[in-house]
Scaffold this motif. Structure first.
Motif, PDB file in Angstrom:
ATOM      1  N   VAL A 199       5.934  -2.519  -8.976  1.00  0.00           N
ATOM      2  CA  VAL A 199       4.586  -1.990  -9.182  1.00  0.00           C
ATOM      3  C   VAL A 199       4.287  -2.045 -10.676  1.00  0.00           C
ATOM      4  CG1 VAL A 199       3.084   0.032  -8.959  1.00  0.00           C
ATOM      5  CG2 VAL A 199       4.768  -0.463  -7.180  1.00  0.00           C
ATOM      6  N   THR A 200       3.105  -2.558 -11.025  1.00  0.00           N
ATOM      7  CA  THR A 200       2.683  -2.619 -12.426  1.00  0.00           C
ATOM      8  C   THR A 200       1.279  -2.019 -12.540  1.00  0.00           C
ATOM      9  OG1 THR A 200       1.777  -4.844 -12.159  1.00  0.00           O
ATOM     10  CG2 THR A 200       4.059  -4.677 -12.934  1.00  0.00           C
ATOM     11  N   TYR A 201       1.006  -1.395 -13.688  1.00  0.00           N
ATOM     12  CA  TYR A 201      -0.310  -0.809 -13.920  1.00  0.00           C
ATOM     13  C   TYR A 201      -0.426  -0.324 -15.358  1.00  0.00           C
ATOM     14  CZ  TYR A 201       2.202   3.620 -13.088  1.00  0.00           C
ATOM     15  OH  TYR A 201       3.099   4.659 -13.129  1.00  0.00           O
ATOM     16  N   ALA A 202      -1.641   0.036 -15.730  1.00  0.00           N
ATOM     17  CA  ALA A 202      -1.897   0.701 -17.009  1.00  0.00           C
ATOM     18  C   ALA A 202      -2.147   2.167 -16.700  1.00  0.00           C
ATOM     19  CB  ALA A 202      -3.106   0.089 -17.689  1.00  0.00           C
ATOM     20  N   ALA A 203      -1.655   3.052 -17.552  1.00  0.00           N
ATOM     21  CA  ALA A 203      -1.837   4.485 -17.334  1.00  0.00           C
ATOM     22  C   ALA A 203      -2.398   5.151 -18.578  1.00  0.00           C
ATOM     23  CB  ALA A 203      -0.506   5.141 -16.961  1.00  0.00           C
ATOM     24  N   GLU A 204      -3.351   6.047 -18.353  1.00  0.00           N
ATOM     25  CA  GLU A 204      -3.845   6.929 -19.408  1.00  0.00           C
ATOM     26  C   GLU A 204      -3.217   8.286 -19.158  1.00  0.00           C
ATOM     27  OE1 GLU A 204      -8.071   7.307 -19.567  1.00  0.00           O
ATOM     28  OE2 GLU A 204      -8.352   5.209 -20.111  1.00  0.00           O
ATOM     29  N   ALA A 247      -4.326   6.047 -13.403  1.00  0.00           N
ATOM     30  CA  ALA A 247      -3.783   4.689 -13.311  1.00  0.00           C
ATOM     31  C   ALA A 247      -4.924   3.697 -13.112  1.00  0.00           C
ATOM     32  CB  ALA A 247      -2.805   4.599 -12.145  1.00  0.00           C
ATOM     33  N   ARG A 248      -4.770   2.531 -13.754  1.00  0.00           N
ATOM     34  CA  ARG A 248      -5.761   1.460 -13.609  1.00  0.00           C
ATOM     35  C   ARG A 248      -5.036   0.152 -13.326  1.00  0.00           C
ATOM     36  NH1 ARG A 248      -8.771   1.787 -19.233  1.00  0.00           N
ATOM     37  NH2 ARG A 248      -6.629   1.440 -19.751  1.00  0.00           N
ATOM     38  N   ALA A 249      -5.713  -0.718 -12.615  1.00  0.00           N
ATOM     39  CA  ALA A 249      -5.227  -2.079 -12.354  1.00  0.00           C
ATOM     40  C   ALA A 249      -3.833  -2.081 -11.726  1.00  0.00           C
ATOM     41  CB  ALA A 249      -5.263  -2.912 -13.635  1.00  0.00           C
ATOM     42  N   ARG A 282       2.914   0.152 -17.508  1.00  0.00           N
ATOM     43  CA  ARG A 282       4.046   0.677 -16.752  1.00  0.00           C
ATOM     44  C   ARG A 282       4.481  -0.286 -15.672  1.00  0.00           C
ATOM     45  NH1 ARG A 282       4.171   6.942 -16.632  1.00  0.00           N
ATOM     46  NH2 ARG A 282       3.385   7.337 -18.711  1.00  0.00           N
ATOM     47  N   SER A 283       5.768  -0.242 -15.386  1.00  0.00           N
ATOM     48  CA  SER A 283       6.317  -1.015 -14.275  1.00  0.00           C
ATOM     49  C   SER A 283       7.402  -0.178 -13.611  1.00  0.00           C
ATOM     50  CB  SER A 283       6.877  -2.359 -14.749  1.00  0.00           C
ATOM     51  OG  SER A 283       7.912  -2.161 -15.686  1.00  0.00           O
ATOM     52  N   ALA A 337       0.829  -1.208   0.000  1.00  0.00           N
ATOM     53  CA  ALA A 337       0.000   0.000   0.000  1.00  0.00           C
ATOM     54  C   ALA A 337       0.865   1.261   0.000  1.00  0.00           C
ATOM     55  CB  ALA A 337      -0.927  -0.010   1.214  1.00  0.00           C
ATOM     56  N   THR A 338       1.916   1.267   0.795  1.00  0.00           N
ATOM     57  CA  THR A 338       2.810   2.420   0.869  1.00  0.00           C
ATOM     58  C   THR A 338       3.435   2.713  -0.485  1.00  0.00           C
ATOM     59  OG1 THR A 338       3.297   2.069   3.194  1.00  0.00           O
ATOM     60  CG2 THR A 338       4.931   3.298   1.936  1.00  0.00           C
ATOM     61  N   VAL A 339       3.957   1.692  -1.123  1.00  0.00           N
ATOM     62  CA  VAL A 339       4.643   1.899  -2.399  1.00  0.00           C
ATOM     63  C   VAL A 339       3.655   2.296  -3.495  1.00  0.00           C
ATOM     64  CG1 VAL A 339       6.101   0.817  -4.146  1.00  0.00           C
ATOM     65  CG2 VAL A 339       6.591   0.473  -1.729  1.00  0.00           C
ATOM     66  N   MET A 340       2.468   1.724  -3.503  1.00  0.00           N
ATOM     67  CA  MET A 340       1.475   2.129  -4.499  1.00  0.00           C
ATOM     68  C   MET A 340       1.054   3.587  -4.282  1.00  0.00           C
ATOM     69  SD  MET A 340      -0.842  -1.167  -5.534  1.00  0.00           S
ATOM     70  CE  MET A 340      -1.615  -1.352  -3.952  1.00  0.00           C
ATOM     71  N   GLN A 341       0.976   4.037  -3.045  1.00  0.00           N
ATOM     72  CA  GLN A 341       0.671   5.450  -2.784  1.00  0.00           C
ATOM     73  C   GLN A 341       1.780   6.346  -3.323  1.00  0.00           C
ATOM     74  OE1 GLN A 341       0.089   5.448   1.468  1.00  0.00           O
ATOM     75  NE2 GLN A 341      -2.094   5.032   1.287  1.00  0.00           N
TER      76      GLN A 341
END
Length: 118
Positions: A79-84, A64-66, A96-97, A6-10
Motif C-alpha cells: 500500500v502506498t499513499y501520501a499522508a498529512e 491520506a491521499r492517493a 508512506r508505504s 479494498a480490504t487492505v486499504m481499509q
C-alpha cells in the motif's frame, strides 16, 4: 479494484484512525509480531514500541491521499499513499508505504515506512 486491495486499504485507513490507534488490542491484531517501521525521521522500531506508544497519542489527525494497493502475491499487498499529519496546529506531509501479509488470523502489517515530503 478487487476485494483484496479494498480490504487492505481499509485496514491501512483504520491504522490512521485515532480510535484504532488508541486501542492496544486492535493494534496488536493489525500489526505482525515481526513488524518493522522506519519512520520519517529515519528511526526504526518494532511492534512493541508501536503498541505501547500509539494509545497515548492525543490530538493527532491523519488524512491520506492517493492511496493505492498493489497485490504482490495472493497473501502480500503493498500500500502506498501520501499522508498529512496534523498535531498541535502543525501539519507534516509524508510519503508512506506498507507491506501487508495474510496469515491464519487475517491481514497484518509487517512493514511500514514514512518518508518526509514537502
Amino acid at each position: 479494484m478487487n476485494s483484496i486491495e479494498a480490504t487492505v486499504m481499509q485496514l491501512e485507513q483504520a491504522l490512521l484512525d485515532p480510535a484504532v490507534r488508541g486501542d492496544a488490542g486492535r493494534l496488536d491484531a493489525l500489526i505482525a509480531d515481526d513488524f518493522l517501521e522506519v519512520g520519517a525521521t529515519g528511526r526504526a522500531f518494532g511492534k512493541a514500541e508501536v503498541v505501547n506508544r500509539l494509545p497515548g497519542e492525543t490530538g493527532v489527525v491523519f488524512r491520506a491521499r492517493a492511496m493505492q494497493a498493489h497485490v504482490l502475491a495472493a497473501d502480500v499487498v503493498l500500500v502506498t499513499y501520501a499522508a498529512e499529519r496534523t498535531h498541535q496546529g502543525g501539519t507534516a506531509l509524508s510519503l508512506r508505504s506498507s507491506v501487508w501479509v495474510k496469515n491464519a488470523g487475517g491481514w497484518q502489517m509487517r512493514y511500514h515506512q514514512g518518508t518526509a515530503a514537502t
